[in-house]
Design a protein around this motif. Structure first.
Motif, PDB file in Angstrom:
ATOM      1  N   ASP A  97      40.590  41.809  32.218  1.00 27.42           N
ATOM      2  CA  ASP A  97      41.192  41.644  33.620  1.00 27.42           C
ATOM      3  C   ASP A  97      41.061  42.962  34.538  1.00 27.42           C
ATOM      4  O   ASP A  97      41.007  44.049  33.685  1.00 27.42           O
ATOM      5  CB  ASP A  97      42.668  41.403  33.511  1.00 27.42           C
ATOM      6  N   VAL A 128      41.767  37.958  36.210  1.00 24.44           N
ATOM      7  CA  VAL A 128      41.635  37.618  34.759  1.00 24.44           C
ATOM      8  C   VAL A 128      39.869  37.228  34.782  1.00 24.44           C
ATOM      9  O   VAL A 128      39.356  36.553  35.661  1.00 24.44           O
ATOM     10  CB  VAL A 128      42.083  36.370  34.138  1.00 24.44           C
ATOM     11  N   PHE A 146      45.760  36.068  38.749  1.00 23.74           N
ATOM     12  CA  PHE A 146      47.045  35.877  37.682  1.00 23.74           C
ATOM     13  C   PHE A 146      48.256  35.586  38.792  1.00 23.74           C
ATOM     14  O   PHE A 146      48.099  36.759  39.707  1.00 23.74           O
ATOM     15  CB  PHE A 146      47.129  36.912  36.786  1.00 23.74           C
ATOM     16  N   LYS A 173      47.994  35.341  31.219  1.00 26.71           N
ATOM     17  CA  LYS A 173      46.652  35.844  31.154  1.00 26.71           C
ATOM     18  C   LYS A 173      46.016  35.141  30.057  1.00 26.71           C
ATOM     19  O   LYS A 173      44.614  34.709  30.417  1.00 26.71           O
ATOM     20  CB  LYS A 173      46.589  37.310  31.226  1.00 26.71           C
ATOM     21  N   TYR A 200      44.822  40.827  25.067  1.00 28.59           N
ATOM     22  CA  TYR A 200      44.882  39.315  24.782  1.00 28.59           C
ATOM     23  C   TYR A 200      44.825  39.289  23.396  1.00 28.59           C
ATOM     24  O   TYR A 200      45.327  38.169  22.971  1.00 28.59           O
ATOM     25  CB  TYR A 200      43.148  38.833  25.528  1.00 28.59           C
TER      26      TYR A 200
END
Length: 438
Positions: A97, A128, A146, A173, A200
């Motif tokens: 991101d 993102v 986002f 996200k 992530y």
């Protein structure tokens, strides 16, 4: 860039203009993209229009902010172009991101939140991003906003920004990233491995979602991510009193990724050549079962996650003293050099983010609406893809024996995953603005 770039741009944009299918919009699209690429420090609508005698501010603003047209057909053409340039089994799909610093509180999605580019909390918008890359050649293929809960919980605010109904439910996200991956795969974009940082990788649903889709992945994790030994067994505990136990439990406790690697064999690995010579660090890798299965009470430990997928846990010790940890479902026979190459291939998306901002004005949009921001982001991605196509053409035409890409290609896919034809390896680009490579 030579003086013929506008002619090349008009030719290259032909499939995009066909997708727009409207005479006026087909004039505004090239003007907007050319404004992003052309000279000038500021790439918002007003200065771009002022630099182009053939386009008025009102028409350019109307095109990007309020004209009735759908971005999906142009996104589809962009994906096809990106796949043609760098797609294939040796390509990476990099999830990350990027933050767009903003003042005030009315621009869609703006809120005090962590900005990775700044390394701190700031008032910003967060997009993102998805980057398709082969070797050192990135092409940005997705930028999706986002929305923090301070936005999704405020219908009036969403109305003012024109947020579509389907995007008003709060999504994390990682959830946005999975939806974007589905969009990319639906049109046949080819890649061998999904990469992501710990923002992530710490999400078990994200990792599990990738595996459920039959995808190969390598992601960052916090050092405290719990894992089990590869040979962990599920047993029935012996009941000292009361009723017999009804559920299996692991025969050993889970430990942190850091602890699992303490006794592993560490080796110095060089994964590619940088601007100052070979890049290297010390790495170790061990096969484990990641502790992200269903939670269950285990003896006196309380609720613990049961063993999940068998994966690699990797550690990296950098010369600066910094330590990083990763998980990957690359096959069990993947060499350490290839594992290191996979986790280190992420840097090209950071380069793409910087170039989109510094060269093409991704963060210069001054509108407040959902539609305007995503249209502007799409135009910057189209402009970036055009520049990459020219740089690739220059690299291929300027050398009789162009240097091949670094040997950090994804390992083969897990069995059962559809095989795709390997694309020709993309050549290194001519000199580009550089950022520190981690």
């Amino acid at each position: 860039m030579d003086t013929h770039w506008k002619t090349d741009l008009e030719r290259w944009l032909a499939p995009f203009l066909d997708a727009l299918g409207h005479k006026t919009r087909s004039r505004m699209c090239p003007a907007y993209v050319a404004g992003l690429i052309g000279p000038g420090d500021r790439k918002s609508v007003q200065p771009m229009a002022a630099r182009d005698a053939d386009v008025s501010y009102d028409r350019l603003h109307h095109f990007i902010a309020s004209s009735v047209w759908n971005t999906a057909p142009l996104q589809k053409v962009l994906l096809a172009e990106a796949d043609r340039m760098v797609g294939g089994d040796d390509a990476w799909l990099i999830i990350d991101d990027t933050a767009l610093p903003k003042k005030g509180e009315r621009s869609v999605g703006v809120a005090p939140q962590y900005a990775s580019a700044l390394g701190k909390n700031a008032n910003c918008q967060t997009l993102v991003s998805l980057t398709l890359a082969s070797g050192e050649v990135p092409v940005m293929v997705g930028l999706r906003l986002f929305l923090p809960e301070s936005w999704t919980s405020d219908p009036a605010r969403l109305d003012r920004a024109g947020v579509p109904d389907e995007h008003r439910v709060h999504k994390t996200k990682p959830q946005i990233a999975l939806a974007e991956i589905d969009r990319v795969r639906a049109v046949g974009v080819r890649f061998g491995c999904v990469l992501a940082d710990a923002g992530y990788g710490l999400s078990a649903p994200f990792r599990q979602g990738l595996s459920e889709r039959g995808l190969t992945w390598a992601v960052g994790i916090p050092f405290k991510q719990k894992v089990y030994p590869e040979d962990v067994a599920m047993i029935f505990p012996v009941a000292g009193h009361g009723r017999p136990r009804q559920r299996h439990i692991p025969d050993v406790r889970s430990i942190t990724a850091q602890a699992m690697l303490e006794s592993a064999r560490w080796r110095t690995v060089s994964w590619r050549r940088g601007t100052k010579g070979r890049l290297s660090a010390r790495f170790a890798a061990v096969r484990v079962r990641v502790a992200d299965g269903p939670p269950q009470r285990i003896r006196d430990l309380g609720a613990q996650h049961l063993p999940g997928e068998e994966v690699w846990v990797l550690g990296e010790h950098r010369s600066t003293g910094e330590r990083k940890y990763y998980l990957s479902n690359l096959p069990a026979d993947t060499p350490l050099k290839q594992l290191a190459g996979a986790i280190k291939a992420r840097w090209v998306c950071e380069q793409a983010h910087q170039q989109l901002k510094e060269e093409l004005g991704l963060d210069h949009f001054e509108g407040r609406s959902w539609q305007g921001l995503h249209r502007h982001a799409l135009m910057t991605m189209i402009a970036y893809a055009f520049l990459q196509s020219r740089r690739l053409k220059e690299a291929e035409g300027g050398k009789k024996n162009p240097r091949s890409t670094p040997a950090t290609e994804p390992a083969r896919r897990p069995s059962g995953h559809p095989h795709r034809t390997r694309a020709a390896a993309a050549k290194p680009l001519p000199a580009l603005p550089q950022i520190p490579q981690s």
